[in-house]
Scaffold this motif. Structure first.
Motif, PDB file in Angstrom:
ATOM      1  N   VAL A   4     -13.601  -0.086  61.502  1.00  0.00           N
ATOM      2  CA  VAL A   4     -12.361   0.304  60.832  1.00  0.00           C
ATOM      3  C   VAL A   4     -11.457  -0.912  60.686  1.00  0.00           C
ATOM      4  O   VAL A   4     -11.152  -1.592  61.660  1.00  0.00           O
ATOM      5  N   ASP A   5     -11.049  -1.187  59.448  1.00  0.00           N
ATOM      6  CA  ASP A   5     -10.141  -2.285  59.138  1.00  0.00           C
ATOM      7  C   ASP A   5      -8.816  -1.707  58.660  1.00  0.00           C
ATOM      8  O   ASP A   5      -8.798  -0.817  57.802  1.00  0.00           O
ATOM      9  N   PHE A   6      -7.723  -2.221  59.227  1.00  0.00           N
ATOM     10  CA  PHE A   6      -6.383  -1.838  58.795  1.00  0.00           C
ATOM     11  C   PHE A   6      -5.806  -2.980  57.969  1.00  0.00           C
ATOM     12  O   PHE A   6      -5.718  -4.111  58.448  1.00  0.00           O
ATOM     13  N   TYR A   7      -5.428  -2.685  56.723  1.00  0.00           N
ATOM     14  CA  TYR A   7      -4.832  -3.665  55.822  1.00  0.00           C
ATOM     15  C   TYR A   7      -3.330  -3.386  55.774  1.00  0.00           C
ATOM     16  O   TYR A   7      -2.896  -2.399  55.177  1.00  0.00           O
ATOM     17  N   ILE A   8      -2.569  -4.244  56.437  1.00  0.00           N
ATOM     18  CA  ILE A   8      -1.138  -4.034  56.588  1.00  0.00           C
ATOM     19  C   ILE A   8      -0.406  -4.753  55.455  1.00  0.00           C
ATOM     20  O   ILE A   8      -0.399  -5.984  55.381  1.00  0.00           O
ATOM     21  N   LEU A   9       0.195  -3.979  54.580  1.00  0.00           N
ATOM     22  CA  LEU A   9       0.883  -4.526  53.417  1.00  0.00           C
ATOM     23  C   LEU A   9       2.247  -5.080  53.824  1.00  0.00           C
ATOM     24  O   LEU A   9       2.831  -4.653  54.827  1.00  0.00           O
ATOM     25  N   GLY A 130     -13.080   4.535  70.681  1.00  0.00           N
ATOM     26  CA  GLY A 130     -13.930   3.362  70.843  1.00  0.00           C
ATOM     27  C   GLY A 130     -14.432   2.711  69.569  1.00  0.00           C
ATOM     28  O   GLY A 130     -15.377   1.921  69.615  1.00  0.00           O
ATOM     29  N   TYR A 131     -13.809   2.987  68.431  1.00  0.00           N
ATOM     30  CA  TYR A 131     -14.231   2.360  67.179  1.00  0.00           C
ATOM     31  C   TYR A 131     -13.799   0.895  67.145  1.00  0.00           C
ATOM     32  O   TYR A 131     -12.750   0.534  67.684  1.00  0.00           O
ATOM     33  N   ALA A 132     -14.621   0.064  66.509  1.00  0.00           N
ATOM     34  CA  ALA A 132     -14.294  -1.356  66.337  1.00  0.00           C
ATOM     35  C   ALA A 132     -13.163  -1.470  65.329  1.00  0.00           C
ATOM     36  O   ALA A 132     -13.305  -1.027  64.182  1.00  0.00           O
ATOM     37  N   LEU A 133     -12.047  -2.046  65.745  1.00  0.00           N
ATOM     38  CA  LEU A 133     -10.852  -2.134  64.902  1.00  0.00           C
ATOM     39  C   LEU A 133     -10.523  -3.589  64.587  1.00  0.00           C
ATOM     40  O   LEU A 133     -10.666  -4.463  65.427  1.00  0.00           O
ATOM     41  N   LYS A 134     -10.060  -3.779  63.361  1.00  0.00           N
ATOM     42  CA  LYS A 134      -9.618  -5.114  62.951  1.00  0.00           C
ATOM     43  C   LYS A 134      -8.395  -4.921  62.060  1.00  0.00           C
ATOM     44  O   LYS A 134      -8.342  -3.999  61.251  1.00  0.00           O
ATOM     45  N   THR A 135      -7.397  -5.800  62.220  1.00  0.00           N
ATOM     46  CA  THR A 135      -6.210  -5.716  61.362  1.00  0.00           C
ATOM     47  C   THR A 135      -6.117  -6.959  60.490  1.00  0.00           C
ATOM     48  O   THR A 135      -6.533  -8.050  60.889  1.00  0.00           O
ATOM     49  N   HIS A 136      -5.598  -6.748  59.291  1.00  0.00           N
ATOM     50  CA  HIS A 136      -5.430  -7.834  58.310  1.00  0.00           C
ATOM     51  C   HIS A 136      -3.994  -7.736  57.795  1.00  0.00           C
ATOM     52  O   HIS A 136      -3.617  -6.741  57.195  1.00  0.00           O
ATOM     53  N   ASN A 137      -3.191  -8.754  58.049  1.00  0.00           N
ATOM     54  CA  ASN A 137      -1.835  -8.800  57.496  1.00  0.00           C
ATOM     55  C   ASN A 137      -1.915  -9.391  56.098  1.00  0.00           C
ATOM     56  O   ASN A 137      -2.313 -10.530  55.931  1.00  0.00           O
ATOM     57  N   ILE A 138      -1.545  -8.610  55.120  1.00  0.00           N
ATOM     58  CA  ILE A 138      -1.659  -9.012  53.723  1.00  0.00           C
ATOM     59  C   ILE A 138      -0.377  -9.663  53.263  1.00  0.00           C
ATOM     60  O   ILE A 138       0.698  -9.281  53.596  1.00  0.00           O
TER      61      ILE A 138
END
Length: 138
Positions: A4-9, A130-138
């Motif tokens: 799961v990737d979070f794309y933070i606007l 327990g999901y693999a998480l990654k965040t991306h600051n856009i």
């Protein structure tokens, strides 16, 4: 297990969730992925569909109706995503019950700080399980 990737606007709202989703769809498509975009309403489905047909660099052919259609890109606010299982982009806010069938899930986090509470809940939900998480600051 689903990644799961979070794309933070940006907080200044210079990039709308729909605009960024169209960019993300194009990027995933160019990398050879099948994409299912889960929207929150018929209006959101239509707005994203219009945006995909009007991309400045390329038109992104997709379907919005028949979930069984053999399209690489599908946009819908209805239940099950048909045969798709590669990449899901979640614009609906709430996590759909079928998210775990996808290899990757992209959560779009709106720019306005007051609109981010659902995204925080989603992050906690995935993390607690327990999901693999990654965040991306856009």
């Amino acid at each position: 297990m689903t990644r799961v990737d979070f794309y933070i606007l940006p907080e200044d709202n210079t990039i709308s969730p729909l605009l960024y989703t169209a960019r993300l769809v194009e990027k995933a498509f160019r990398r050879g992925h099948e994409i299912y975009v889960h929207t929150g309403s018929e209006d959101q489905t239509q707005q994203l569909s219009d945006s995909l047909w009007q991309r400045p660099e390329s038109i992104l052919a997709h379907s919005t109706g028949n979930l069984d259609a053999q399209q690489t890109i599908h946009v819908s606010h209805h239940g099950e995503p048909g045969q798709h299982g590669d990449v899901m982009i979640n614009l609906a806010g709430v996590i759909p019950p079928f998210f775990s069938r996808f290899e990757r899930v992209a959560e779009i986090v709106p720019g306005k700080p007051e609109s981010r509470s659902q995204s925080r809940d989603n992050f906690r939900y995935y993390k607690e399980r327990g999901y693999a998480l990654k965040t991306h600051n856009i």
